[in-house]
Write a protein that holds these residues in place. Structure first.
Motif, mmCIF file in Angstrom:
data_model
loop_
_atom_site.group_PDB
_atom_site.id
_atom_site.type_symbol
_atom_site.label_atom_id
_atom_site.label_comp_id
_atom_site.label_asym_id
_atom_site.label_seq_id
_atom_site.Cartn_x
_atom_site.Cartn_y
_atom_site.Cartn_z
ATOM 1 N N LEU A 9 -4.611 2.428 -7.794
ATOM 2 C CA LEU A 9 -3.475 1.494 -7.089
ATOM 3 C C LEU A 9 -2.125 2.075 -7.558
ATOM 4 N N ARG A 10 -2.745 2.510 -8.951
ATOM 5 C CA ARG A 10 -1.481 3.124 -9.575
ATOM 6 C C ARG A 10 -0.279 4.402 -8.691
ATOM 7 N N ALA A 11 -1.379 4.650 -8.222
ATOM 8 C CA ALA A 11 -0.609 6.270 -7.400
ATOM 9 C C ALA A 11 0.309 5.198 -5.900
ATOM 10 N N LEU A 12 -0.692 4.184 -5.533
ATOM 11 C CA LEU A 12 0.602 3.422 -4.578
ATOM 12 C C LEU A 12 1.693 2.817 -5.231
ATOM 13 N N PHE A 13 1.233 2.251 -6.083
ATOM 14 C CA PHE A 13 2.888 0.960 -6.475
ATOM 15 C C PHE A 13 3.134 2.056 -7.299
ATOM 16 N N SER A 14 3.239 3.085 -7.539
ATOM 17 C CA SER A 14 4.456 4.136 -7.453
ATOM 18 C C SER A 14 4.888 4.833 -6.334
ATOM 19 N N ALA A 15 4.373 4.794 -5.981
ATOM 20 C CA ALA A 15 4.716 5.808 -4.756
ATOM 21 C C ALA A 15 5.339 4.435 -3.580
ATOM 22 N N ALA A 16 5.112 3.040 -3.622
ATOM 23 C CA ALA A 16 5.321 1.776 -2.978
ATOM 24 C C ALA A 16 6.866 1.539 -3.218
ATOM 25 N N ARG A 17 6.857 2.720 -4.345
ATOM 26 C CA ARG A 17 8.839 2.319 -5.063
ATOM 27 C C ARG A 17 10.020 3.264 -4.533
ATOM 28 N N THR A 18 9.311 4.063 -3.494
ATOM 29 C CA THR A 18 9.889 5.284 -3.787
ATOM 30 C C THR A 18 10.380 4.992 -1.753
ATOM 31 N N GLY A 19 11.323 5.394 -1.471
ATOM 32 C CA GLY A 19 11.402 5.272 0.323
ATOM 33 C C GLY A 19 10.846 6.484 0.798
ATOM 34 N N PRO A 20 10.607 7.461 0.665
ATOM 35 C CA PRO A 20 9.730 8.761 1.340
ATOM 36 C C PRO A 20 8.552 8.016 1.653
ATOM 37 N N PHE A 21 8.147 7.292 0.817
ATOM 38 C CA PHE A 21 6.372 6.885 1.100
ATOM 39 C C PHE A 21 6.522 5.864 1.899
ATOM 40 N N TRP A 22 7.394 4.576 2.211
ATOM 41 C CA TRP A 22 7.509 4.412 3.710
ATOM 42 C C TRP A 22 7.784 4.240 4.494
ATOM 43 N N LEU A 23 8.605 5.205 4.508
ATOM 44 C CA LEU A 23 9.402 6.307 6.112
ATOM 45 C C LEU A 23 7.409 6.620 6.194
ATOM 46 N N LEU A 24 6.812 7.953 5.126
ATOM 47 C CA LEU A 24 5.954 8.677 5.427
ATOM 48 C C LEU A 24 4.780 7.367 6.192
ATOM 49 N N ALA A 25 4.305 6.732 5.649
ATOM 50 C CA ALA A 25 3.226 5.694 6.390
ATOM 51 C C ALA A 25 4.124 4.854 7.531
ATOM 52 N N GLY A 26 5.236 3.989 7.532
ATOM 53 C CA GLY A 26 6.018 3.972 9.050
ATOM 54 C C GLY A 26 5.518 5.286 10.461
ATOM 55 N N THR A 27 5.861 6.037 9.315
ATOM 56 C CA THR A 27 5.699 7.372 11.026
ATOM 57 C C THR A 27 4.062 7.162 11.296
ATOM 58 N N PHE A 28 3.510 7.514 10.069
ATOM 59 C CA PHE A 28 1.650 7.415 10.385
ATOM 60 C C PHE A 28 1.207 6.226 10.764
#
Length: 439
Positions: A238-257
């Motif tokens: 969960l900590r890795a998720l919350f940390s990554a969710a504060r960055t743009g690349p995570f949402w771009l990668l999650a959106g494309t995937f």
């Protein structure tokens, strides 16, 4: 005249070179081979629930919605378990987690032959098999490649991804034949026995880290110490998720995937056969075409891994999504009552691009999230499964509303164009990250 005595060595003669010692393959390759077999099995295990709907409906008179609930739980857990499984591998080791996952699959599949009520199906096939197969999803491949390989990471990722993606399609005809010939119970027992057979291979040949056998990772110039066990696996995920969710690349990668999952597992795997049947093609022929997609996916994904080691990963993703979108736009024109050459061309072309997106997506996760990359990739994979689930449901609604799947194919093509643009927005970490901190 030489004054050498018989049998004496000639000092002027160059000594013969010592015979070269054969170098044994690095242990990383045997670990990758066991991982490959395990992922093929995990994908095959996950493919059976879709074959149980009609037999269970006929025997127990359960509604298809009730049976579909178990399948949905299975698919959801397959994606949502991945990030927690990656954290558990850091805490308890790869061998223990994978062996436990295989045991869960064997229990879930084996005990279904004794079930009498629908909640037992949800518990056994939905929860137990879903948790087990999800623990051996692509996050498992990410953990193995991250620990055992420095060189050839992209290639190995492509090979392991092909195992996970193609096993589900390639084994579908075999399991379907068992269900048709002998019934659903022998098919469930087959899955249980296959899972148990893999456990000894995992326990004997798989190792958690190169340091366990006194080696450096493949391609490393120096030894890498084994990291200490990471405690609080769920909290770390969960900590890795919350940390990554504060960055743009995570949402771009999650959106494309998510779009990747929507346009593969959710759309083609779920709706291609009924769409082809709408045009008069026999279901067996359409199912065989899906199996062919799985075969060509192996070549496409391995090649994608090779490309990932050599080219800009963002541009690779953009090209893959653009080509997939174009192919889906043409599909409505190719569906017919028989299999003709243009349809075969689509199957080959689309198969090469089925999950070619995985190696560059995983490489971008490593680039931006370092030690947490396997866990972050697990969350990105969860987005993939959510996208697949949504389009599987919405595609059926569209078919009921319009009487044809054509709007679904065109919408999927447009989504792929969006994904291609999203991939290009991601910038390399050294050159600044698009949208970093903007979320």
């Amino acid at each position: 005249m030489s004054d050498l005595r018989p049998g004496a060595a000639d000092p002027t003669r160059t000594p013969a070179p010592a015979p070269a010692r054969r170098r044994r393959p690095h242990r990383a390759w045997s670990v990758a081979a066991v991982t490959f077999l395990t992922l093929i099995g995990a994908a095959a295990f996950a493919s059976l629930p879709s074959l149980l709907i009609d037999p269970l409906h006929a025997e127990f008179h359960w509604s298809r919605g009730t049976i579909g609930l178990a399948v949905s739980v299975n698919l959801a857990l397959y994606g949502l378990t991945a990030p927690f499984a990656a954290a558990l591998m850091d805490r308890f080791g790869i061998r223990r987690v994978v062996a436990t996952a295989l045991t869960l699959i064997a229990l879930g599949a084996g005990l279904t032959v004794f079930m009498t009520t629908s909640w037992q199906l949800v518990l056994l096939w939905g929860v137990l098999v879903g948790l087990g197969s999800g623990s051996m999803a692509l996050a498992f491949a990410a953990t193995v490649t991250g620990r055992w390989f420095v060189a050839r990471r992209g290639l190995v990722t492509g090979i392991l991804t092909a195992a996970g993606a193609s096993g589900q399609l390639v084994f579908l005809p075999l399991l379907s034949w068992i269900v048709d010939r002998y019934g659903w119970r022998p098919a469930a027992v087959t899955v249980a026995l296959a899972a148990l057979c893999v456990v000894p291979l995992v326990w004997l040949l798989l190792r958690d880290h190169p340091a366990d056998v006194g080696l450096a990772p493949y391609g490393a110039t120096e030894d890498v110490p084994k990291p200490p066990p990471q405690r609080d696996a769920a909290r770390r995920a969960l900590r890795a998720l919350f940390s990554a969710a504060r960055t743009g690349p995570f949402w771009l990668l999650a959106g494309t995937f998510a779009i990747c999952g929507a346009t593969t597992n959710g759309l083609v795997k779920t709706h291609f056969v009924p769409a082809a049947h709408d045009h008069g093609m026999p279901m067996t022929a359409a199912a065989s075409l899906l199996a062919v997609i799985g075969v060509f996916d192996i070549a496409g994904t391995v090649a994608s891994g090779w490309f990932t080691d050599r080219f800009d990963t963002r541009r690779l993703l953009a090209v893959y999504y653009a080509l997939r979108g174009i192919s889906l736009m043409f599909l409505p024109l190719l569906l017919a009552d028989t299999v003709h050459p243009p349809m075969l061309f689509f199957i080959v072309f689309y198969g090469l691009d089925w999950v070619a997106t995985v190696p560059p997506t995983l490489a971008l996760c490593r680039e931006h999230y370092g030690d947490d990359s396997a866990i972050v990739f697990g969350w990105v994979l969860a987005a993939h499964q959510v996208g697949a689930a949504l389009i599987a449901f919405l595609g059926g609604l569209a078919r009921d509303a319009f009487g044809t799947y054509d709007p679904v194919w065109y919408t999927a093509g447009a989504l792929c164009a969006v994904a291609a643009l999203m991939a290009l927005v991601i910038r390399r970490r050294g050159g600044g990250v698009a949208l970093e901190g903007a979320v």
